[in-house]
Structure formats: structure tokens, C-alpha cells
Design an enzyme around this catalytic site. Sequence first.
Site, PDB file in Angstrom:
ATOM      1  N   GLY A 241     -46.076  44.990  42.917  1.00 24.58           N
ATOM      2  CA  GLY A 241     -45.674  45.184  41.525  1.00 24.58           C
ATOM      3  C   GLY A 241     -46.159  46.428  40.823  1.00 24.58           C
ATOM      4  O   GLY A 241     -45.674  46.746  39.723  1.00 24.58           O
ATOM      5  N   GLU A 279     -49.074  42.986  48.574  1.00 24.47           N
ATOM      6  CA  GLU A 279     -47.726  43.307  49.074  1.00 24.47           C
ATOM      7  C   GLU A 279     -47.067  44.432  48.280  1.00 24.47           C
ATOM      8  O   GLU A 279     -46.043  44.221  47.646  1.00 24.47           O
ATOM      9  CB  GLU A 279     -46.826  42.074  48.935  1.00 24.47           C
ATOM     10  CG  GLU A 279     -47.313  40.825  49.600  1.00 24.47           C
ATOM     11  CD  GLU A 279     -46.477  39.607  49.242  1.00 24.47           C
ATOM     12  OE1 GLU A 279     -46.422  38.701  50.072  1.00 24.47           O
ATOM     13  OE2 GLU A 279     -45.886  39.565  48.153  1.00 24.47           O
ATOM     14  N   PRO A 280     -47.637  45.625  48.287  1.00 25.00           N
ATOM     15  CA  PRO A 280     -47.007  46.702  47.517  1.00 25.00           C
ATOM     16  C   PRO A 280     -45.689  47.166  48.143  1.00 25.00           C
ATOM     17  O   PRO A 280     -45.585  47.262  49.373  1.00 25.00           O
ATOM     18  CB  PRO A 280     -48.051  47.823  47.561  1.00 25.00           C
ATOM     19  CG  PRO A 280     -48.883  47.534  48.758  1.00 25.00           C
ATOM     20  CD  PRO A 280     -48.856  46.055  48.984  1.00 25.00           C
ATOM     21  N   GLY A 281     -44.710  47.420  47.323  1.00 27.33           N
ATOM     22  CA  GLY A 281     -43.423  47.926  47.791  1.00 27.33           C
ATOM     23  C   GLY A 281     -43.118  49.248  47.100  1.00 27.33           C
ATOM     24  O   GLY A 281     -43.328  50.332  47.648  1.00 27.33           O
ATOM     25  N   ARG A 282     -42.654  49.135  45.862  1.00 31.04           N
ATOM     26  CA  ARG A 282     -42.227  50.316  45.098  1.00 31.04           C
ATOM     27  C   ARG A 282     -43.274  51.427  45.070  1.00 31.04           C
ATOM     28  O   ARG A 282     -42.978  52.586  45.367  1.00 31.04           O
ATOM     29  CB  ARG A 282     -41.927  49.861  43.658  1.00 31.04           C
ATOM     30  CG  ARG A 282     -41.336  50.934  42.771  1.00 31.04           C
ATOM     31  CD  ARG A 282     -41.204  50.402  41.336  1.00 31.04           C
ATOM     32  NE  ARG A 282     -40.309  49.269  41.241  1.00 31.04           N
ATOM     33  CZ  ARG A 282     -38.976  49.346  41.116  1.00 31.04           C
ATOM     34  NH1 ARG A 282     -38.397  50.515  41.081  1.00 31.04           N
ATOM     35  NH2 ARG A 282     -38.247  48.249  41.027  1.00 31.04           N
ATOM     36  N   TYR A 321     -31.384  48.699  36.128  1.00 31.74           N
ATOM     37  CA  TYR A 321     -32.606  48.545  35.318  1.00 31.74           C
ATOM     38  C   TYR A 321     -32.774  49.629  34.271  1.00 31.74           C
ATOM     39  O   TYR A 321     -33.805  49.692  33.607  1.00 31.74           O
ATOM     40  CB  TYR A 321     -33.867  48.563  36.210  1.00 31.74           C
ATOM     41  CG  TYR A 321     -33.761  47.760  37.469  1.00 31.74           C
ATOM     42  CD1 TYR A 321     -33.447  46.393  37.402  1.00 31.74           C
ATOM     43  CD2 TYR A 321     -33.967  48.330  38.709  1.00 31.74           C
ATOM     44  CE1 TYR A 321     -33.339  45.637  38.561  1.00 31.74           C
ATOM     45  CE2 TYR A 321     -33.859  47.578  39.875  1.00 31.74           C
ATOM     46  CZ  TYR A 321     -33.542  46.235  39.787  1.00 31.74           C
ATOM     47  OH  TYR A 321     -33.434  45.498  40.928  1.00 31.74           O
ATOM     48  N   CYS A 348     -16.275  55.253  40.056  1.00 32.73           N
ATOM     49  CA  CYS A 348     -15.344  54.968  38.957  1.00 32.73           C
ATOM     50  C   CYS A 348     -15.954  54.054  37.908  1.00 32.73           C
ATOM     51  O   CYS A 348     -15.453  52.946  37.663  1.00 32.73           O
ATOM     52  CB  CYS A 348     -14.076  54.347  39.523  1.00 32.73           C
ATOM     53  SG  CYS A 348     -13.226  55.437  40.654  1.00 32.73           S
ATOM     54  N   GLU A 349     -17.060  54.474  37.327  1.00 30.95           N
ATOM     55  CA  GLU A 349     -17.732  53.729  36.261  1.00 30.95           C
ATOM     56  C   GLU A 349     -18.372  54.756  35.342  1.00 30.95           C
ATOM     57  O   GLU A 349     -19.040  55.656  35.835  1.00 30.95           O
ATOM     58  CB  GLU A 349     -18.904  52.891  36.813  1.00 30.95           C
ATOM     59  CG  GLU A 349     -18.571  51.911  37.868  1.00 30.95           C
ATOM     60  CD  GLU A 349     -18.484  50.479  37.359  1.00 30.95           C
ATOM     61  OE1 GLU A 349     -19.106  50.170  36.327  1.00 30.95           O
ATOM     62  OE2 GLU A 349     -17.763  49.696  37.994  1.00 30.95           O
ATOM     63  N   TYR A 377     -36.164  51.029  46.653  1.00 29.59           N
ATOM     64  CA  TYR A 377     -35.001  50.259  46.190  1.00 29.59           C
ATOM     65  C   TYR A 377     -33.719  51.091  46.062  1.00 29.59           C
ATOM     66  O   TYR A 377     -32.783  50.636  45.403  1.00 29.59           O
ATOM     67  CB  TYR A 377     -35.318  49.535  44.860  1.00 29.59           C
ATOM     68  CG  TYR A 377     -36.452  48.544  45.014  1.00 29.59           C
ATOM     69  CD1 TYR A 377     -36.252  47.313  45.615  1.00 29.59           C
ATOM     70  CD2 TYR A 377     -37.744  48.866  44.598  1.00 29.59           C
ATOM     71  CE1 TYR A 377     -37.299  46.415  45.791  1.00 29.59           C
ATOM     72  CE2 TYR A 377     -38.805  47.974  44.764  1.00 29.59           C
ATOM     73  CZ  TYR A 377     -38.566  46.748  45.364  1.00 29.59           C
ATOM     74  OH  TYR A 377     -39.601  45.865  45.534  1.00 29.59           O
TER      75      TYR A 377
HETATM   76  C1  LIG Z   1     -42.845  38.369  46.594  1.00 34.41           C
HETATM   77  C2  LIG Z   1     -42.810  39.837  46.374  1.00 34.41           C
HETATM   78  N1  LIG Z   1     -43.823  40.584  46.864  1.00 34.41           N
HETATM   79  C3  LIG Z   1     -43.837  41.916  46.710  1.00 34.41           C
HETATM   80  C4  LIG Z   1     -42.839  42.561  46.037  1.00 34.41           C
HETATM   81  C5  LIG Z   1     -42.915  44.056  45.899  1.00 34.41           C
HETATM   82  O1  LIG Z   1     -42.952  44.454  44.586  1.00 34.41           O
HETATM   83  P1  LIG Z   1     -43.036  46.001  44.243  1.00 34.41           P
HETATM   84  O2  LIG Z   1     -41.967  46.672  45.010  1.00 34.41           O
HETATM   85  O3  LIG Z   1     -42.815  46.083  42.792  1.00 34.41           O
HETATM   86  O4  LIG Z   1     -44.397  46.456  44.644  1.00 34.41           O
HETATM   87  C6  LIG Z   1     -41.771  41.837  45.503  1.00 34.41           C
HETATM   88  C7  LIG Z   1     -40.705  42.516  44.766  1.00 34.41           C
HETATM   89  O5  LIG Z   1     -40.260  42.141  43.742  1.00 34.41           O
HETATM   90  C8  LIG Z   1     -41.760  40.424  45.677  1.00 34.41           C
HETATM   91  O6  LIG Z   1     -40.763  39.690  45.198  1.00 34.41           O
END
Ligand SMILES: Cc1ncc(COP(=O)(O)O)c(C=O)c1O
Length: 419
Positions: A241, A279-282, A321, A348-349, A377
Site C-alpha cells: 500500500g 506485500e509491497p506492489g506499487r 483513479y 475513442c474516449e 498497474y
Molecule cells: C492483498 C494485497 N496485498 C498487497 C497489495 C499491493 O498493494 P500496493 O500495490 O499498493 O503496494 C494489494 C493491492 O491492492 C493487495 O490487495
Amino acid sequence: MDALLSLFPHGSAVDADGMLRIGGCRADLLAAEFGTPVLVVSEAALRARAREYADGLAARWPRSRVVFASKAFPCTAVQRAMLEEGLGLDVAGGGEIVSALAAGADPALLVLHGNAKSDEEIAMACEHGIGLVVVDNSDDVDRLEATVPPGRSQDVLVRVIPGVRAHTHASVLTGHADSKFGLAPAAAAELIGRIERSPRLHMLGLHVHVGSQILDVEPFAQSVAALSGLGGFAVYDLGGGLGARYTYDDDPPSVSAYLDALVGAAREGLPADAELIIEPGRSMVASAAATLYSVVTVKRGSRTFVAVDGGMGDNLEVALYGQRFEAAIAGRLDAADGETVSLVGRHCESGDVLVDALRLAAPRVGDVVAVPATGAYCHTLANNYNGNRRIPVVFAAGGAARLVVRRETWADLLARDVE
Ligand SMILES: Cc1ncc(COP(=O)(O)O)c(C=O)c1O
């Protein structure tokens, strides 16, 4: 120029002629070799961020693991790089299990999520021996009990709604009281009791995730505090997050500040011998990449529209978003200033706007435009709208570039039509 460059992957530079380099590769040569649009990842920046997270968490809480949230950039090359840096992978569904396994993941290092896991996905988890299944609801428990073979037991975490409303876009909030993800503490406690009595399941711990693109650390600390009333467990997965930096004005907390807050809250409220997972993603991948486009037309009137050869087919973050991005002409990064334009896509938007109210230096047809911070993403939300062929991914490192995901072909677009 420094402000602009700071949004591109760490290590990006500008040549004497004003041309952007990512991973040591000139943007004009990348565009010529791979075509546009193209998503360019600095492999060094990607790997450095993975190590920053892994080292930072291990230094603060030795019994810990970082698992990359694959959903932010689910392709085998990115997942493999994460595995090579010692991370595990969080997978949100069957497709991400498939790509994680293709990337060479040890199934024991995978964490499976989903608020609506299908029978097929539960069967895949059991068949491959996925390490942790995060239970979101009692139907997950029904399915697991029906699927885990006799004599075996599946480790599970229970996803808890912490009742924390972080300041971010409503569509990426997940920890607020009426979230569709997880269970409120009272319902979670009931389900935990059931799992503890189950011969097929092993109740290992709790999971919490407050949302995405969160630019202050307080909600993360609050979410950890919300877990302490549910008893002591062996494992706590504290989700992802942390926000990424998209614009000049964005000032997300550093990984260190984030981990200080998270681990500080864990020291106060969680058992000292528990294992922590994040669990970092973004924030892991956003800044490691940029998208290169070609200008197709410049239309001057009451507004100036600079239209490129991509748009919402390769970047849905803006339309979904309202995410603000910045952009520059890749060959004139050193230009003093420019004119105010709307950088728009080819779809086309009218909502297909990449960057509005953007200063661009003398845009002309054929220019390569670079949009930084597109690592998260964008690849995963790419789509075929208007017959768009999803764009390639290129890894650039030390002045060499290699294709890791090819561009879709016209034949790919027809491949699923059976009549
Ligand atoms: C369960 C869970 N873990 C981790 C993430 C990764 O979040 P972020 O990409 O914001 O770090 C998400 C994304 O929404 C998620 O749903």
C-alpha cells in the site's frame, strides 16, 4: 531538468544532446529498436528497490519476508527478478500463480489472495502446494476443506478488516469498515475458531491490507494495532500500500519511514517471536519504469492537444483513479520550458488523457514522449480497446536492452475468436 529526471528510474541521465537515457539506453534508440509505445524498465532500479525493502525489513525484524504483490506488474521477467533478489510473491488468482511458477517460484514462497477464489484456484493452490492461502470468507474455508487431500493440512492466514480509512482514491481503499475484502474482527474471530478445529487447515496467522497509493504512514500503524485484539499468532502479513512518486509534488514516505512505522506498531502490538510478511506492489515497481510514445499529431486551437500512439490501452491509471502523471519530450529533457498542452491518447474516449495541463517543449510529430513512473498497474491493466495491441516490456541495464514481453500482434487479437 533535475526535477524531471528525478521522476525517471534511479540512474536515468540526459545526454549532451538532451536525450533521455534509461538503464544506460538512449530513449530514441529504444523507440527505434522496439517501436512505440514501449514500457522500459530499469532493471537496476527494480532490483535495488527490492533489496531496499528486503534489507530494511530484515534489519528491523529478522523473522520476516517481503513478498512482491505480483498484481502490480505480473510478468515472468519481473517476478523472476524479485525471486532472484530473495523475495517471495503474492499472487491474486490463477493467472498470477501460473506466471509465478513459470518464473521459477518455489510454491512454498507464494501467498494466494482473492475475495472470490474459485474452485479451480483453490484446487491449483492445493495441487502446487502454495505456502499460504489468505482466507477472505467462510466459503474459502468450505472450499479448502473439500479440496485439501486427507492427511495434509494447508497453512492459512485470515484477512481482517482493520477499520482504517486511509487517504487515497476510493477505488483502492480496502481496509475501511465496509470493505469487500476480509472480515470484521468479530466475524474473523468466529472463522478463526472454525479453522482451528479443522483437520485440513492450519491457522497460522492474520493478514491486513489498508489500500494502495497511501502517502502517510499512520494508517499502516493503525492497521497493525487493530490486529492485537484477536490473540497471538505465528505469522502476520501486513499487506502493501505504500504510495509511489508520480508528480513533482508527490512526497511519499521513504521505505525506511514506512518500515519504521510498521515495525514500531508490530513491536507494540504483536508477539515478538512472530514472523512478519509485507506485500509491497506499487511502491516496489512504479518508479522503475517509463513508457515511451511517439507523437502522432499536434492540434492547436483553443487548447493544444498532443496525441500519441498509446493511451488508456496501456495506462488505465488516469481513467480509473485520476492518477496524475508527468511527461517530457525524451529528446529535449534539457529544454528551459514549453507550452501548456493536453497529452492525449489514440482511443475513442475523451477521457483518454495521459497528462492534462502539461508543459511540453515544442512538441512536434515524431517526437518521442516519455511518461515516468509507469511501472505499477499499467502493464497489468493494459487492454485491447479499439483493437489495441498490448505493448512490449523491455528491460534496460548497463546500456543494453532486451525484450521481456513482446508486443501483441494482429493475429493475437484474432486468436480467441472461434467463429
Ligand atoms: C492483498 C494485497 N496485498 C498487497 C497489495 C499491493 O498493494 P500496493 O500495490 O499498493 O503496494 C494489494 C493491492 O491492492 C493487495 O490487495
